[in-house]
Scaffold this motif. Sequence first.
Motif, PDB file in Angstrom:
ATOM      1  N   MET A   1       0.839  -1.162   0.000  1.00 43.75           N
ATOM      2  CA  MET A   1       0.000   0.000   0.000  1.00 43.75           C
ATOM      3  C   MET A   1       0.895   1.239   0.000  1.00 43.75           C
ATOM      4  N   LEU A   2       0.580   2.190  -0.865  1.00 41.57           N
ATOM      5  CA  LEU A   2       1.324   3.429  -0.935  1.00 41.57           C
ATOM      6  C   LEU A   2       0.701   4.467  -0.025  1.00 41.57           C
ATOM      7  N   LEU A   3       1.533   5.164   0.680  1.00 37.37           N
ATOM      8  CA  LEU A   3       1.045   6.239   1.536  1.00 37.37           C
ATOM      9  C   LEU A   3       0.964   7.518   0.717  1.00 37.37           C
ATOM     10  N   THR A   4      -0.096   8.253   0.882  1.00 37.65           N
ATOM     11  CA  THR A   4      -0.285   9.501   0.174  1.00 37.65           C
ATOM     12  C   THR A   4      -0.229  10.636   1.188  1.00 37.65           C
ATOM     13  N   THR A   5       0.557  11.634   0.870  1.00 38.95           N
ATOM     14  CA  THR A   5       0.619  12.807   1.744  1.00 38.95           C
ATOM     15  C   THR A   5       0.163  14.010   0.953  1.00 38.95           C
ATOM     16  N   THR A   6      -0.436  14.938   1.638  1.00 32.80           N
ATOM     17  CA  THR A   6      -0.839  16.188   1.012  1.00 32.80           C
ATOM     18  C   THR A   6      -0.133  17.325   1.725  1.00 32.80           C
ATOM     19  N   VAL A   7       0.202  18.316   0.975  1.00 29.81           N
ATOM     20  CA  VAL A   7       0.850  19.495   1.536  1.00 29.81           C
ATOM     21  C   VAL A   7      -0.231  20.516   1.825  1.00 29.81           C
ATOM     22  N   ASN A   8      -0.207  21.078   3.013  1.00 28.21           N
ATOM     23  CA  ASN A   8      -1.237  22.044   3.370  1.00 28.21           C
ATOM     24  C   ASN A   8      -0.726  23.484   3.317  1.00 28.21           C
ATOM     25  N   TYR A   9       0.362  23.713   2.609  1.00 30.02           N
ATOM     26  CA  TYR A   9       0.840  25.078   2.417  1.00 30.02           C
ATOM     27  C   TYR A   9       1.611  25.169   1.104  1.00 30.02           C
ATOM     28  N   ALA A  10       1.691  26.373   0.586  1.00 36.13           N
ATOM     29  CA  ALA A  10       2.509  26.676  -0.586  1.00 36.13           C
ATOM     30  C   ALA A  10       3.573  27.661  -0.132  1.00 36.13           C
ATOM     31  N   ASP A  11       4.808  27.384  -0.438  1.00 33.80           N
ATOM     32  CA  ASP A  11       5.924  28.204   0.018  1.00 33.80           C
ATOM     33  C   ASP A  11       6.790  28.559  -1.188  1.00 33.80           C
ATOM     34  N   LEU A  12       6.977  29.850  -1.428  1.00 32.43           N
ATOM     35  CA  LEU A  12       7.798  30.284  -2.550  1.00 32.43           C
ATOM     36  C   LEU A  12       8.416  31.638  -2.253  1.00 32.43           C
ATOM     37  N   TYR A  13       9.333  32.053  -3.117  1.00 35.64           N
ATOM     38  CA  TYR A  13       9.984  33.354  -2.973  1.00 35.64           C
ATOM     39  C   TYR A  13       9.625  34.197  -4.188  1.00 35.64           C
ATOM     40  N   LEU A  14       9.067  35.372  -3.952  1.00 40.73           N
ATOM     41  CA  LEU A  14       8.661  36.261  -5.035  1.00 40.73           C
ATOM     42  C   LEU A  14       9.762  37.259  -5.347  1.00 40.73           C
ATOM     43  N   VAL A  15       9.953  37.529  -6.622  1.00 33.36           N
ATOM     44  CA  VAL A  15      10.897  38.542  -7.096  1.00 33.36           C
ATOM     45  C   VAL A  15      10.106  39.570  -7.905  1.00 33.36           C
ATOM     46  N   PRO A  16      10.652  40.779  -8.131  1.00 31.85           N
ATOM     47  CA  PRO A  16       9.923  41.764  -8.943  1.00 31.85           C
ATOM     48  C   PRO A  16       9.686  41.235 -10.358  1.00 31.85           C
ATOM     49  N   SER A  17       8.515  41.486 -10.871  1.00 25.69           N
ATOM     50  CA  SER A  17       8.107  40.960 -12.167  1.00 25.69           C
ATOM     51  C   SER A  17       8.439  41.942 -13.285  1.00 25.69           C
ATOM     52  N   LYS A  18       9.168  41.468 -14.265  1.00 20.76           N
ATOM     53  CA  LYS A  18       9.470  42.291 -15.444  1.00 20.76           C
ATOM     54  C   LYS A  18       8.229  42.459 -16.310  1.00 20.76           C
ATOM     55  N   LEU A  19       7.378  41.458 -16.306  1.00 22.30           N
ATOM     56  CA  LEU A  19       6.136  41.521 -17.070  1.00 22.30           C
ATOM     57  C   LEU A  19       5.203  42.597 -16.511  1.00 22.30           C
ATOM     58  N   SER A 118       7.198  36.140 -11.491  1.00 19.24           N
ATOM     59  CA  SER A 118       7.575  36.532 -10.129  1.00 19.24           C
ATOM     60  C   SER A 118       8.249  35.407  -9.366  1.00 19.24           C
ATOM     61  N   CYS A 119       8.079  34.182  -9.831  1.00 19.76           N
ATOM     62  CA  CYS A 119       8.664  33.025  -9.160  1.00 19.76           C
ATOM     63  C   CYS A 119       8.997  31.981 -10.230  1.00 19.76           C
ATOM     64  N   ALA A 120       9.578  30.893  -9.810  1.00 21.00           N
ATOM     65  CA  ALA A 120       9.921  29.827 -10.744  1.00 21.00           C
ATOM     66  C   ALA A 120       8.634  29.209 -11.314  1.00 21.00           C
ATOM     67  N   GLU A 121       8.722  28.696 -12.528  1.00 17.03           N
ATOM     68  CA  GLU A 121       7.548  28.135 -13.204  1.00 17.03           C
ATOM     69  C   GLU A 121       6.873  27.007 -12.421  1.00 17.03           C
ATOM     70  N   PRO A 122       7.629  26.051 -11.840  1.00 13.65           N
ATOM     71  CA  PRO A 122       6.939  25.020 -11.046  1.00 13.65           C
ATOM     72  C   PRO A 122       6.225  25.580  -9.816  1.00 13.65           C
ATOM     73  N   HIS A 123       6.801  26.613  -9.206  1.00 16.65           N
ATOM     74  CA  HIS A 123       6.150  27.234  -8.049  1.00 16.65           C
ATOM     75  C   HIS A 123       4.861  27.944  -8.456  1.00 16.65           C
ATOM     76  N   TYR A 124       4.889  28.590  -9.614  1.00 18.83           N
ATOM     77  CA  TYR A 124       3.689  29.285 -10.088  1.00 18.83           C
ATOM     78  C   TYR A 124       2.573  28.283 -10.372  1.00 18.83           C
ATOM     79  N   ARG A 125       2.897  27.169 -11.022  1.00 17.88           N
ATOM     80  CA  ARG A 125       1.894  26.129 -11.274  1.00 17.88           C
ATOM     81  C   ARG A 125       1.380  25.543  -9.958  1.00 17.88           C
ATOM     82  N   HIS A 126       2.274  25.391  -8.995  1.00 11.65           N
ATOM     83  CA  HIS A 126       1.884  24.853  -7.688  1.00 11.65           C
ATOM     84  C   HIS A 126       0.907  25.791  -6.979  1.00 11.65           C
ATOM     85  N   ILE A 127       1.178  27.083  -7.009  1.00  7.63           N
ATOM     86  CA  ILE A 127       0.296  28.028  -6.315  1.00  7.63           C
ATOM     87  C   ILE A 127      -1.069  28.102  -7.008  1.00  7.63           C
ATOM     88  N   LYS A 128      -1.100  28.008  -8.350  1.00  6.72           N
ATOM     89  CA  LYS A 128      -2.383  27.992  -9.046  1.00  6.72           C
ATOM     90  C   LYS A 128      -3.195  26.752  -8.686  1.00  6.72           C
TER      91      LYS A 128
END
Length: 138
Positions: A1-19, A118-128
């Motif tokens: 049996m595989l154990l499934t964990t869920t993350v209950n927070y999103a953690d990232l570092y924002l930088v100024p956006s050129k866009l 403003s952040c790395a692409e995987p972090h942006y997808r994660h927050i969405k």
Amino acid sequence: MLLTTTVNYADLYLVPSKLQIATLTVAYLCVAIFLLFSSSLLILPIALILCEKLYDEYLNSAIYSYRLQGRFRLSSVGDIYYQQQRGVVTYARPLTRWLIIFKVQGLSYRWLIVWRDSCAEPHYRHIKMFIYLHLSPR
């Protein structure tokens, strides 16, 4: 049996956006050009004064967007930790595929804007995905 964990927070570092800076620049420049070309010679001094006020507003918006950087942590219950302050998200929504807005109570910033660059692409997808799973009304 595989154990499934869920993350209950999103953690990232924002930088100024050129866009965001590019969008602000184009928008304010279009309004200034419209003011200058739509005015007659009698109203031209008023249009120049309005363009100067518009430039001041552009600088304030650019400074605000540069201050939107730092560690960003969002929990599944809507608590947000940003720039060593704690607040509560009252509204979170991806507006387009390029930006997400948060309305926050308890921070010095009332609105937080997270642009795609403003952040790395995987972090942006994660927050969405995090917003969709935890903070969107069902």
